[in-house]
Enzyme design. Structure first.
Site, PDB file in Angstrom:
ATOM      1  N   ASN A   8       0.735  -1.371   0.246  1.00  0.00           N
ATOM      2  CA  ASN A   8      -0.200  -0.229   0.206  1.00  0.00           C
ATOM      3  C   ASN A   8       1.083   1.025  -0.018  1.00  0.00           C
ATOM      4  O   ASN A   8       1.468   1.778   1.257  1.00  0.00           O
ATOM      5  CB  ASN A   8      -0.970  -0.065   0.797  1.00  0.00           C
ATOM      6  CG  ASN A   8      -1.998   1.356   1.434  1.00  0.00           C
ATOM      7  OD1 ASN A   8      -2.008   1.957   0.151  1.00  0.00           O
ATOM      8  ND2 ASN A   8      -2.557   1.066   2.321  1.00  0.00           N
ATOM      9  N   GLY A 175       2.112   2.144  10.826  1.00  0.00           N
ATOM     10  CA  GLY A 175       3.489   3.104  10.939  1.00  0.00           C
ATOM     11  C   GLY A 175       3.964   3.298  12.139  1.00  0.00           C
ATOM     12  O   GLY A 175       4.503   4.542  12.256  1.00  0.00           O
TER      13      GLY A 175
HETATM   14  P1  13P Z   1       2.549   0.314   7.481  1.00  0.00           P
HETATM   15  O1  13P Z   1       3.060  -0.971   7.119  1.00  0.00           O
HETATM   16  O2  13P Z   1       3.148   1.847   7.407  1.00  0.00           O
HETATM   17  O3  13P Z   1       2.501   0.168   9.151  1.00  0.00           O
HETATM   18  O4  13P Z   1       0.825   0.770   7.413  1.00  0.00           O
HETATM   19  C1  13P Z   1       0.103  -1.049   7.038  1.00  0.00           C
HETATM   20  C2  13P Z   1      -0.945  -0.214   6.276  1.00  0.00           C
HETATM   21  O5  13P Z   1      -1.789   0.847   6.843  1.00  0.00           O
HETATM   22  C3  13P Z   1      -0.799  -1.136   4.833  1.00  0.00           C
HETATM   23  O6  13P Z   1      -2.293  -0.799   4.772  1.00  0.00           O
END
Ligand code: 13P
Length: 252
Positions: A8, A175
């Site tokens: 994503n 995140g």
């Molecule tokens: P991160 O891998 O940056 O934590 O994001 C996960 C996410 O929201 C994927 O849709």
């Protein structure tokens, strides 16, 4: 079930950066133990799809409108995504639920529109930290599954005939560099599997359940080895081709 590693890309990248990332993923995609999907912004779907045409890497959108067309300024429909070369669409991501107040009912309508357009919906569910601390994680996910998934989600009623995909993304793990324990991920994925099987029968047993939230090359192998974890939905690490490909290799 062959694992799916989905990137994503969120709201990142210039035209040139998206093209470079897609090219690097394409170069490394051969012989991996997982299927690959990348989801750029609407602006980049068409160019990335044309760069990845004929490769093993699929392309998806990050959202779509519930209507096929109409007076909806700023929105993009599922048939438009399909026309631009997408085969999948992420729906109900927690950032959409928060930033755009998307409800379960809205996500369900979008998933119906996606299936009608021949796109595979990737519907995101997951609890906030407060909900987890209150012991509500399973109840929240159960409600999201019950109300966000249309009856045709398993493919039996969708014109596309393909099963939809679930992504379990605990909001507090996105995140942040924090992930649930392996036991907690396994428990939630097992719970989701039970709910899917109860509603969709055998088709629910065969539906992919992805884990998302701070998945990195360093933790991917352990997470992807858990029962009922059928792949990953990767945010930050999907912006670095080497990391994204390392996560895909860890699925083997
Ligand atoms: P991160 O891998 O940056 O934590 O994001 C996960 C996410 O929201 C994927 O849709």
């Amino acid at each position: 079930m062959r694992p799916l590693i989905a990137g994503n890309w969120k709201m990142h990248g210039s035209m040139a950066e998206a093209a470079a990332l897609a090219g690097a993923v394409r170069e490394g995609a051969a012989g991996l133990p997982a299927e690959l999907l990348v989801c750029p912004t609407f602006l980049h779907v068409a160019s990335v799809a044309s760069l990845l045409a004929g490769s093993a890497v699929a392309v998806g959108g990050q959202d779509c409108h519930a209507a096929a067309k109409g007076a909806h300024t700023g929105d993009v429909s599922a048939p438009m995504l399909r026309d631009a070369g997408a085969s999948h669409v992420i729906l109900g991501h927690s950032e959409r639920r928060t930033d755009h107040a998307e409800t379960d009912a809205a996500v369900r309508a979008k998933a119906e529109a996606a299936a009608a357009a021949g796109l595979v919906p990737v519907v995101c569910v997951g609890e906030t930290e407060a909900e987890r601390l209150a012991g509500q994680a399973e109840a929240v996910v159960a409600r999201q599954l019950a109300e966000s998934l249309p009856d045709g989600f398993a493919g039996t009623g969708a014109p596309a005939g393909a099963a939809g995909i679930i992504a379990y993304e605990p909001v507090w793990a996105i995140g942040t560099g924090r992930t649930p324990t392996e036991a907690d991920i396994g428990a939630l994925h097992g719970f989701i599997r039970e709910r899917l099987a109860a509603r969709f029968g055998a088709a629910g047993q065969g539906m992919r359940i992805l884990y998302g939230g701070s998945m990195k090359p360093g933790n991917a192998k352990a997470i992807l080895a858990l029962p009922n974890v059928d792949g990953g939905l990767v945010g930050g690490a999907s912006l670095v081709a080497a990391d994204f490909l390392a996560i895909a290799r860890a699925a083997g």
